[in-house]
Design an enzyme around this catalytic site. Structure first.
Site, PDB file in Angstrom:
ATOM      1  CG  ASP A  90      -2.220  -1.006   0.804  1.00  0.00           C
ATOM      2  OD1 ASP A  90      -2.050  -2.173   0.898  1.00  0.00           O
ATOM      3  OD2 ASP A  90      -3.262  -0.327   0.627  1.00  0.00           O
ATOM      4  CG  ASN A  98       0.558  -5.756   1.726  1.00  0.00           C
ATOM      5  OD1 ASN A  98      -0.224  -5.035   0.920  1.00  0.00           O
ATOM      6  ND2 ASN A  98       0.615  -7.044   1.560  1.00  0.00           N
ATOM      7  CE  LYS A  99      -5.632  -5.622   4.394  1.00  0.00           C
ATOM      8  NZ  LYS A  99      -6.314  -4.548   5.064  1.00  0.00           N
TER       9      LYS A  99
HETATM   10  O1  MRU Z   1      -7.495  -3.321   2.987  1.00  0.00           O
HETATM   11  P1  MRU Z   1      -7.341  -3.567   1.457  1.00  0.00           P
HETATM   12  O2  MRU Z   1      -8.000  -4.676   1.165  1.00  0.00           O
HETATM   13  O3  MRU Z   1      -7.478  -2.569   0.668  1.00  0.00           O
HETATM   14  O4  MRU Z   1      -5.617  -4.014   1.539  1.00  0.00           O
HETATM   15  C1  MRU Z   1      -5.177  -4.355   0.250  1.00  0.00           C
HETATM   16  C2  MRU Z   1      -3.813  -4.726   0.231  1.00  0.00           C
HETATM   17  O5  MRU Z   1      -3.145  -4.962   1.228  1.00  0.00           O
HETATM   18  C3  MRU Z   1      -2.930  -5.067  -1.034  1.00  0.00           C
HETATM   19  O6  MRU Z   1      -1.916  -5.937  -0.652  1.00  0.00           O
HETATM   20  C4  MRU Z   1      -2.432  -3.720  -1.551  1.00  0.00           C
HETATM   21  O7  MRU Z   1      -3.258  -2.760  -1.699  1.00  0.00           O
HETATM   22  C5  MRU Z   1      -1.840  -3.888  -2.981  1.00  0.00           C
HETATM   23  S1  MRU Z   1      -3.082  -4.224  -4.001  1.00  0.00           S
HETATM   24  C6  MRU Z   1      -2.481  -4.389  -5.480  1.00  0.00           C
END
Ligand code: MRU
Length: 359
Positions: free
Chosen positions: A248, A258-259
């Site tokens: 992100d 990231n997540k």
């Molecule tokens: O909370 P989210 O579902 O928006 O989180 C998304 C992620 O963590 C993805 O790995 C990241 O945004 C990359 S998407 C190409």
């Protein structure tokens, strides 16, 4: 850039401008995998809500939705003068930028739309609106090409028959097409790489189980869902040869948000000597963040942990819960960052700076 033989990952699109009806069309990702339902959003409050509630999610898709959103909302305010147009744009931009804090693509896309607004001030109001629409369409079109390039670069790091562990959803649903971390898996599928993909379910909102498994299954890719706490055993058993995720926001030193759960995977991968790859379009790199500690981590409602996906609450009424939606993986744990311009191996700082500045 695009290979005609490339499979359409699945018969869906995540996001599109419905020009005729001045609407943003998105697949409602909160209903997947049970229901494939398209929302048609015309009000900025609904677009904000869709981003905030993860009906549209994933860093690039959030940016694309915001770009269309600020265009549509500015248009629907029916500005007559440049002043009215600029004021409406700024209000809508400020509002949309509060939808979620961590994915820098949201701010990047809105800033890019603002740049377009400012450089076209000599045009009529009507033509500025047209330029804004074209800019939003370009953001989406470029994302597709960027994802394809990331897929090609990332595939060069992977070998046929490998087991690949991924987290959350960084696929076609999270972008305009192909995804980032899932793009090499789609490309590998075309070349008969026979990957075995392990998709972490990704508590608490289950993007891995619901979304990654859904889109890979439709593309005929061998995918197995595991609970997040099974990552260690699949690495220990030797059935995973690489971990690959999206992100992100990448800080100037290569720290990557990231997540939630991603940093734990990187620590495990390091322990077991497995490469840990982050796929990041350059739009996700934020040189204003010196390190990961400058990245704002979104904290979400605790009901997502305690009750949201359950018939009955699965934690005692009133119990405390903590729900950070992202974590930061230290750059020292990242084997490579894969951008549309190529594969970066550590040290990252200078390369990220050069690539961002040469854009
Ligand atoms: O909370 P989210 O579902 O928006 O989180 C998304 C992620 O963590 C993805 O790995 C990241 O945004 C990359 S998407 C190409």
């Amino acid at each position: 850039m695009q290979n005609d033989a490339f499979l359409d990952p699945s018969p869906f699109y995540t996001i599109a401008l419905d020009d005729e009806n001045d609407a943003l069309k998105i697949i409602d990702q909160t209903l997947l995998p049970g229901e494939t339902f398209y929302l048609s959003l015309t009000h900025i409050e609904d677009i904000w809500e869709a981003i905030n509630r993860l009906r549209v999610r994933g860093a690039p898709a959030i940016g694309i939705a915001a770009a269309y959103g600020v265009y549509l909302a500015t248009k629907s305010s029916l500005p007559q003068t440049h002043d009215e147009l600029n004021r409406a744009f700024q209000n809508h931009k400020a509002y949309l930028s509060t939808a979620r804090p961590t994915a820098v693509n949201l701010f990047w896309a809105l800033d890019r739309m603002e740049g377009c607004l400012k450089t076209h001030q000599e045009l009529s109001v009507e033509n500025i609106l047209q330029a804004l629409k074209e800019e939003a369409l370009s953001i989406q079109g470029e994302d597709e090409a960027v994802c394809y390039a990331i897929g090609e670069h990332a595939l060069s790091l992977l070998k046929p028959d490998w087991g690949i562990l991924t987290h959350c959803n960084a696929g076609a649903l999270a972008t305009s097409r192909y995804g980032t971390a899932l793009a090499p898996l789609y490309l590998g599928q075309l070349k008969d790489y026979r990957f075995k993909v392990y998709a972490d379910e990704t508590r608490p909102l289950l993007q891995g189980a619901r979304l990654t498994a859904w889109e890979l299954q439709q593309a005929g890719i061998d995918v197995t869902v595991i609970c997040d706490n099974m990552a260690s055993i699949v690495m220990q058993q030797g059935i995973v040869q690489a971990v690959i995720t999206g992100c992100d926001r990448v800080a100037a030193n290569g720290d990557a948000a990231n997540k939630i759960g991603t940093s734990g995977l990187a620590i495990l991968a390091n322990h077991y000597g497995i490469p840990f790859y982050i796929c990041a379009p350059l739009s996700t790199v934020d040189l204003n963040c010196i390190s990961g500690s400058d990245i704002e981590i979104e904290e979400r409602a605790t009901s997502e942990i305690t009750s949201m996906w359950y018939r009955k609450p699965m934690a005692p009424e009133g119990v405390k819960a903590y729900n950070p939606a992202f974590d930061v993986t230290d750059h020292s744990l990242i084997t490579a960052i894969i951008t549309e311009k190529g594969v970066l191996i550590p040290p990252f700082q200078k390369q990220l700076q050069n690539l961002k500045q040469s854009k």
